[in-house]
Design an enzyme around this catalytic site. Structure first.
Site, PDB file in Angstrom:
ATOM      1  N   LYS A  22       0.731  -1.126   0.051  1.00  0.00           N
ATOM      2  CA  LYS A  22      -0.136  -0.289  -0.438  1.00  0.00           C
ATOM      3  C   LYS A  22       0.960   1.323  -0.343  1.00  0.00           C
ATOM      4  O   LYS A  22       0.511   2.769  -0.733  1.00  0.00           O
ATOM      5  CB  LYS A  22      -0.996   0.267   0.852  1.00  0.00           C
ATOM      6  CG  LYS A  22      -1.718  -1.228   1.667  1.00  0.00           C
ATOM      7  CD  LYS A  22      -2.581  -1.219   2.574  1.00  0.00           C
ATOM      8  CE  LYS A  22      -2.293  -0.890   3.646  1.00  0.00           C
ATOM      9  NZ  LYS A  22      -0.888  -2.338   4.382  1.00  0.00           N
ATOM     10  N   ARG A  97      -9.990   0.163   8.136  1.00  0.00           N
ATOM     11  CA  ARG A  97      -9.523  -1.092   8.600  1.00  0.00           C
ATOM     12  C   ARG A  97     -10.173  -1.784   9.345  1.00  0.00           C
ATOM     13  O   ARG A  97      -9.827  -2.507   9.985  1.00  0.00           O
ATOM     14  CB  ARG A  97      -8.170  -0.511   9.343  1.00  0.00           C
ATOM     15  CG  ARG A  97      -6.857  -1.274   9.030  1.00  0.00           C
ATOM     16  CD  ARG A  97      -5.692  -0.651   9.490  1.00  0.00           C
ATOM     17  NE  ARG A  97      -4.876  -1.155   9.483  1.00  0.00           N
ATOM     18  CZ  ARG A  97      -3.590  -1.114   9.031  1.00  0.00           C
ATOM     19  NH1 ARG A  97      -3.577  -0.340   7.741  1.00  0.00           N
ATOM     20  NH2 ARG A  97      -1.991  -1.318   9.265  1.00  0.00           N
ATOM     21  N   ARG A 143      11.643  -5.561   5.231  1.00  0.00           N
ATOM     22  CA  ARG A 143      11.636  -4.364   4.930  1.00  0.00           C
ATOM     23  C   ARG A 143      12.580  -3.260   5.538  1.00  0.00           C
ATOM     24  O   ARG A 143      12.774  -3.785   6.635  1.00  0.00           O
ATOM     25  CB  ARG A 143       9.976  -3.706   5.520  1.00  0.00           C
ATOM     26  CG  ARG A 143       9.743  -2.565   4.655  1.00  0.00           C
ATOM     27  CD  ARG A 143       8.630  -1.890   5.037  1.00  0.00           C
ATOM     28  NE  ARG A 143       8.130  -2.451   6.730  1.00  0.00           N
ATOM     29  CZ  ARG A 143       6.319  -2.069   6.389  1.00  0.00           C
ATOM     30  NH1 ARG A 143       5.548  -1.982   5.625  1.00  0.00           N
ATOM     31  NH2 ARG A 143       5.685  -3.243   7.594  1.00  0.00           N
ATOM     32  N   ARG A 176      11.319  -1.561  10.951  1.00  0.00           N
ATOM     33  CA  ARG A 176       9.964  -0.383  11.518  1.00  0.00           C
ATOM     34  C   ARG A 176       9.768  -1.080  13.179  1.00  0.00           C
ATOM     35  O   ARG A 176      10.424  -2.830  13.257  1.00  0.00           O
ATOM     36  CB  ARG A 176       8.676  -0.554  10.696  1.00  0.00           C
ATOM     37  CG  ARG A 176       8.078   0.782  10.599  1.00  0.00           C
ATOM     38  CD  ARG A 176       6.887   0.186  10.377  1.00  0.00           C
ATOM     39  NE  ARG A 176       5.823  -0.481   9.578  1.00  0.00           N
ATOM     40  CZ  ARG A 176       4.751  -0.183   9.384  1.00  0.00           C
ATOM     41  NH1 ARG A 176       5.004   0.196   8.043  1.00  0.00           N
ATOM     42  NH2 ARG A 176       3.655  -0.885   9.900  1.00  0.00           N
ATOM     43  N   ARG A 187      -0.365  -8.965  13.524  1.00  0.00           N
ATOM     44  CA  ARG A 187      -0.974  -8.137  12.048  1.00  0.00           C
ATOM     45  C   ARG A 187      -1.827  -8.605  11.465  1.00  0.00           C
ATOM     46  O   ARG A 187      -2.708  -8.156  10.683  1.00  0.00           O
ATOM     47  CB  ARG A 187      -0.078  -6.907  12.557  1.00  0.00           C
ATOM     48  CG  ARG A 187       0.429  -5.906  12.926  1.00  0.00           C
ATOM     49  CD  ARG A 187       1.753  -5.367  12.397  1.00  0.00           C
ATOM     50  NE  ARG A 187       2.257  -4.195  11.034  1.00  0.00           N
ATOM     51  CZ  ARG A 187       2.842  -4.502  10.389  1.00  0.00           C
ATOM     52  NH1 ARG A 187       4.065  -4.999  10.396  1.00  0.00           N
ATOM     53  NH2 ARG A 187       3.017  -3.940   9.321  1.00  0.00           N
TER      54      ARG A 187
HETATM   55  P1  AP5 Z   1       4.479  -2.060   1.414  1.00  0.00           P
HETATM   56  O1  AP5 Z   1       4.507  -0.764   0.487  1.00  0.00           O
HETATM   57  O2  AP5 Z   1       5.513  -1.384   2.892  1.00  0.00           O
HETATM   58  O3  AP5 Z   1       3.307  -2.605   2.158  1.00  0.00           O
HETATM   59  P2  AP5 Z   1       2.452  -2.088   2.847  1.00  0.00           P
HETATM   60  O4  AP5 Z   1       1.308  -2.708   2.439  1.00  0.00           O
HETATM   61  O5  AP5 Z   1       2.246  -0.452   3.167  1.00  0.00           O
HETATM   62  O6  AP5 Z   1       2.265  -2.059   4.484  1.00  0.00           O
HETATM   63  P3  AP5 Z   1       2.496  -1.354   5.994  1.00  0.00           P
HETATM   64  O7  AP5 Z   1       2.899  -2.873   6.594  1.00  0.00           O
HETATM   65  O8  AP5 Z   1       3.006  -0.233   6.064  1.00  0.00           O
HETATM   66  O9  AP5 Z   1       0.713  -1.966   5.883  1.00  0.00           O
HETATM   67  P4  AP5 Z   1       0.127  -2.098   7.270  1.00  0.00           P
HETATM   68  O10 AP5 Z   1      -1.468  -2.014   7.185  1.00  0.00           O
HETATM   69  O11 AP5 Z   1       1.074  -3.009   8.310  1.00  0.00           O
HETATM   70  O12 AP5 Z   1       0.987  -0.750   8.627  1.00  0.00           O
HETATM   71  P5  AP5 Z   1       0.570   0.035   8.846  1.00  0.00           P
HETATM   72  O13 AP5 Z   1       1.827   1.616   8.911  1.00  0.00           O
HETATM   73  O14 AP5 Z   1      -0.912   1.081   8.054  1.00  0.00           O
HETATM   74  O15 AP5 Z   1       5.672  -2.605   0.974  1.00  0.00           O
HETATM   75  C1  AP5 Z   1       5.837  -3.463   2.093  1.00  0.00           C
HETATM   76  C2  AP5 Z   1       7.465  -4.663   1.576  1.00  0.00           C
HETATM   77  O16 AP5 Z   1       7.573  -4.797   0.186  1.00  0.00           O
HETATM   78  C3  AP5 Z   1       8.622  -3.411   1.031  1.00  0.00           C
HETATM   79  O17 AP5 Z   1       9.742  -3.802   1.957  1.00  0.00           O
HETATM   80  C4  AP5 Z   1       8.128  -3.663  -0.286  1.00  0.00           C
HETATM   81  O18 AP5 Z   1       9.837  -2.630  -0.537  1.00  0.00           O
HETATM   82  C5  AP5 Z   1       8.062  -5.085  -0.577  1.00  0.00           C
HETATM   83  N1  AP5 Z   1       6.962  -4.626  -1.716  1.00  0.00           N
HETATM   84  C6  AP5 Z   1       5.923  -4.056  -2.425  1.00  0.00           C
HETATM   85  N2  AP5 Z   1       5.506  -3.519  -3.150  1.00  0.00           N
HETATM   86  C7  AP5 Z   1       6.211  -5.512  -3.560  1.00  0.00           C
HETATM   87  C8  AP5 Z   1       6.072  -6.111  -4.894  1.00  0.00           C
HETATM   88  N3  AP5 Z   1       5.280  -5.950  -5.353  1.00  0.00           N
HETATM   89  N4  AP5 Z   1       6.898  -7.136  -5.101  1.00  0.00           N
HETATM   90  C9  AP5 Z   1       7.469  -7.363  -4.172  1.00  0.00           C
HETATM   91  N5  AP5 Z   1       7.840  -6.360  -3.029  1.00  0.00           N
HETATM   92  C10 AP5 Z   1       7.104  -5.560  -3.242  1.00  0.00           C
HETATM   93  O19 AP5 Z   1       0.560  -0.068   9.968  1.00  0.00           O
HETATM   94  C11 AP5 Z   1       0.962   0.316  11.442  1.00  0.00           C
HETATM   95  C12 AP5 Z   1      -0.138   0.179  13.037  1.00  0.00           C
HETATM   96  O20 AP5 Z   1      -0.383   0.909  12.945  1.00  0.00           O
HETATM   97  C13 AP5 Z   1      -0.932  -0.919  13.151  1.00  0.00           C
HETATM   98  O21 AP5 Z   1      -0.489  -2.453  13.130  1.00  0.00           O
HETATM   99  C14 AP5 Z   1      -2.180  -0.403  13.164  1.00  0.00           C
HETATM  100  O22 AP5 Z   1      -1.576  -0.916  15.059  1.00  0.00           O
HETATM  101  C15 AP5 Z   1      -2.073   0.938  13.207  1.00  0.00           C
HETATM  102  N6  AP5 Z   1      -3.270   1.848  12.749  1.00  0.00           N
HETATM  103  C16 AP5 Z   1      -2.105   2.183  11.105  1.00  0.00           C
HETATM  104  N7  AP5 Z   1      -3.935   2.056  10.284  1.00  0.00           N
HETATM  105  C17 AP5 Z   1      -4.912   2.003  11.663  1.00  0.00           C
HETATM  106  C18 AP5 Z   1      -6.505   2.538  11.230  1.00  0.00           C
HETATM  107  N8  AP5 Z   1      -7.031   2.990  10.415  1.00  0.00           N
HETATM  108  N9  AP5 Z   1      -6.876   2.255  12.586  1.00  0.00           N
HETATM  109  C19 AP5 Z   1      -6.073   1.323  12.763  1.00  0.00           C
HETATM  110  N10 AP5 Z   1      -5.026   1.494  13.569  1.00  0.00           N
HETATM  111  C20 AP5 Z   1      -4.208   1.378  12.487  1.00  0.00           C
END
Ligand code: AP5
Length: 232
Positions: A22, A97, A143, A176, A187
């Site tokens: 994402k 989410r 990552r 991270r 997660r």
């Molecule tokens: P990346 O692009 O970083 O993936 P991502 O989907 O953004 O993954 P996240 O881990 O950031 O998502 P998340 O939803 O857990 O985290 P968030 O910060 O939102 O890619 C991942 C890796 O894969 C990278 O190394 C990249 O290079 C590689 N890659 C990408 N695409 C690829 C491809 N096509 N092929 C090969 N490699 C690829 O949330 C963190 C925490 O915040 C949550 O756990 C929760 O506690 C809180 N939180 C956030 N939002 C909310 C909400 N709305 N409600 C409640 N709590 C929330």
């Protein structure tokens, strides 16, 4: 593309499990369409770093890999969408989410965003990025990100030119806090329990578009641009 910097675009919602890509794709959409990425995870992490009351409330929950309560996240998103740079559109990365967040967002957009001042009366573009479970684990454990410019790398799939250093600015790359294996599993469990129903919510309304997120990044980007360009 010149025309992409001035036209109004419906809000883009990226749905997908942790590691689905994402954040990676949100940055590419931001560059092409000149609309801001709103990453709820990034905003929460900034709050933790700055020691705000929101950051204090979110820290322990995020360290466990669980979701921050809706009543903290929704007002935070509302404040961000009300900022001036969101007028032409924005990308939601990591929100909604939970089914409750999705319902809240529909009401918020209806009341505050889809009016004539934005020249945009249409529904958000909802894109679900589907990725195999083992691939998600591989992506998350590999990552790394740059603490200065935010660029994302992957030691297995997309390494920097020099080990552990950012190609853009030479900063030392960081892992991270929630990318430890036991937290990753929680997660992913939270995703199945709480976020899959969000895809069902949009599917039931006939608004869900799905892309194959297992493909290489450029191919995923091409699918997403095609959906945005053809959205009516
Ligand atoms: P990346 O692009 O970083 O993936 P991502 O989907 O953004 O993954 P996240 O881990 O950031 O998502 P998340 O939803 O857990 O985290 P968030 O910060 O939102 O890619 C991942 C890796 O894969 C990278 O190394 C990249 O290079 C590689 N890659 C990408 N695409 C690829 C491809 N096509 N092929 C090969 N490699 C690829 O949330 C963190 C925490 O915040 C949550 O756990 C929760 O506690 C809180 N939180 C956030 N939002 C909310 C909400 N709305 N409600 C409640 N709590 C929330």
């Amino acid at each position: 593309m010149a025309g992409e910097s001035s036209r109004t675009i419906e809000p883009v919602i990226l749905l997908g499990a942790p590691g689905a890509g994402k954040g990676t794709q949100a940055k590419r959409i931001e560059q092409r369409y000149h609309i801001p990425q709103i990453s709820t995870g990034d905003i929460l992490r900034q709050n933790i770093k700055a020691g705000t009351p929101l950051g204090h409330a979110a820290k322990a929950v995020m360290e466990r890999g669980q979701l921050v309560p809706d009543e903290l996240v929704c007002p935070m998103v509302a404040d961000r969408i009300r900022e001036i740079d969101c007028e032409r559109g924005f990308i939601l990365d990591g929100f909604p989410r939970t089914a409750a967040q999705a319902g809240w967002l529909d009401a918020f957009l209806e009341n505050e965003f889809f009016d004539n001042s934005h020249g945009c009366n249409r529904l958000p573009i909802v894109i679900s990025m589907d990725v195999d479970y083992n691939e998600l684990l591989r992506r998350l454990t590999g990552r790394r990100s740059c603490p200065t410019c935010g660029r994302i790398y992957n030691v297995h799939l997309q390494p920097p030119k020099v080990d552990e250093l950012c190609d853009n600015d030479g900063s030392k790359l960081v892992i991270r806090d929630d990318d430890r294996e036991e937290v990753i599993r929680e997660r992913l469990n939270e995703f199945v329990r709480q976020t899959r129903p969000v895809a069902d919510y949009y599917q039931a309304k006939g608004r869900l578009k799905t892309v194959n997120g297992d493909l290489p990044m450029d191919q995923v980007t091409a699918q997403i641009f095609c959906i945005i360009d053809n959205h009516v």
